[in-house]
Design a protein around this motif. Structure first.
Motif, short mmCIF file in Angstrom:
data_model
loop_
_atom_site.label_atom_id
_atom_site.label_comp_id
_atom_site.label_asym_id
_atom_site.label_seq_id
_atom_site.Cartn_x
_atom_site.Cartn_y
_atom_site.Cartn_z
N PRO A 45 -0.90 18.95 11.79
CA PRO A 45 0.21 19.06 12.69
C PRO A 45 0.56 20.37 12.31
N ARG A 46 0.91 21.25 13.36
CA ARG A 46 1.21 22.69 13.33
C ARG A 46 0.72 23.55 12.30
N ARG A 47 -0.47 23.24 11.91
CA ARG A 47 -1.25 24.17 11.02
C ARG A 47 -2.68 23.94 11.13
N ILE A 48 -3.40 24.95 10.74
CA ILE A 48 -4.90 24.75 10.60
C ILE A 48 -5.14 25.02 8.99
N ILE A 49 -6.12 24.20 8.57
CA ILE A 49 -6.51 24.33 7.10
C ILE A 49 -7.82 25.15 7.10
N LEU A 50 -7.95 25.93 6.30
CA LEU A 50 -9.29 26.76 5.83
C LEU A 50 -9.83 26.04 4.71
N ARG A 51 -11.24 25.49 4.87
CA ARG A 51 -11.78 24.88 3.58
C ARG A 51 -13.08 25.54 3.49
N CYS A 52 -13.09 26.09 2.06
CA CYS A 52 -14.48 26.74 1.58
C CYS A 52 -15.48 25.67 1.07
N ALA A 53 -16.69 25.96 1.53
CA ALA A 53 -17.82 25.10 1.14
C ALA A 53 -17.98 25.14 -0.46
N ASN A 54 -17.61 26.28 -1.25
CA ASN A 54 -17.61 26.09 -2.73
C ASN A 54 -16.18 25.64 -3.19
N LYS A 55 -16.21 24.66 -3.82
CA LYS A 55 -14.93 23.56 -4.12
C LYS A 55 -14.22 24.21 -5.17
N THR A 56 -14.62 25.46 -5.83
CA THR A 56 -13.76 26.23 -6.65
C THR A 56 -12.61 27.07 -5.95
N TRP A 57 -12.86 27.06 -4.60
CA TRP A 57 -11.84 27.81 -3.94
C TRP A 57 -10.80 26.88 -3.55
N SER A 58 -9.66 27.16 -3.39
CA SER A 58 -8.40 26.29 -2.92
C SER A 58 -8.52 26.30 -1.29
N ASP A 59 -8.09 25.30 -0.66
CA ASP A 59 -7.80 25.28 0.68
C ASP A 59 -6.65 26.39 1.03
N ILE A 60 -6.78 27.06 2.28
CA ILE A 60 -5.56 27.73 2.70
C ILE A 60 -5.05 27.20 3.95
N GLY A 61 -3.73 26.90 3.87
CA GLY A 61 -3.09 26.44 4.98
C GLY A 61 -2.37 27.50 5.98
N VAL A 62 -2.50 27.67 7.14
CA VAL A 62 -2.01 28.64 7.79
C VAL A 62 -0.96 27.97 8.98
N ASP A 63 0.26 28.50 8.86
CA ASP A 63 1.16 27.85 9.94
C ASP A 63 0.82 28.47 11.23
N LEU A 64 0.81 27.70 12.22
CA LEU A 64 0.53 28.01 13.50
C LEU A 64 1.75 28.71 14.27
N ASP A 65 2.92 28.30 13.84
CA ASP A 65 4.03 29.08 14.59
C ASP A 65 4.55 30.14 13.78
N LYS A 66 4.15 30.62 12.49
CA LYS A 66 4.42 31.88 11.86
C LYS A 66 3.31 32.79 11.74
N ASP A 67 2.28 32.41 11.25
CA ASP A 67 0.94 33.15 10.86
C ASP A 67 -0.04 33.41 11.66
N PHE A 68 -0.26 32.45 12.46
CA PHE A 68 -1.37 32.44 13.50
C PHE A 68 -0.93 33.46 14.50
N GLY A 69 -2.11 34.42 14.72
CA GLY A 69 -1.84 35.59 15.59
C GLY A 69 -1.39 36.82 15.10
#
Length: 79
Positions: A38-62
């Motif tokens: 909801p209102r975000r996209i989550i960027l997931r890496c196939a390499n599990k040593t890297w953390s997920d990154i949440g991007v707020d669609l209202d503020k950051d996206f674009g």
């Protein structure tokens, strides 16, 4: 994996769950699985040593983040 060669279809910027995309965040470009929340996209890496990154669609996206295109092919050198 680091060092892979990828082919990106820049016409495919609509997000489909479980697909792999080239994504820009600030000046960095990365390849990640993209998922929606909801209102975000989550960027997931196939390499599990890297953390997920949440991007707020209202503020950051674009402004700070964006989808460059979908990865449609990749290859890896045999070492």
């Amino acid at each position: 994996k680091d060092g892979d060669t990828v082919l990106i279809d820049r016409s495919q910027t609509e997000i489909y769950i479980g697909k792999i995309y080239a994504v820009s965040i600030g000046k960095e470009v990365m390849v990640r699985y993209v998922e929606r929340a909801p209102r975000r996209i989550i960027l997931r890496c196939a390499n599990k040593t890297w953390s997920d990154i949440g991007v707020d669609l209202d503020k950051d996206f674009g402004e700070q983040a964006g989808i460059i295109g979908r990865v449609v092919w990749w290859c890896r050198d045999v070492k």
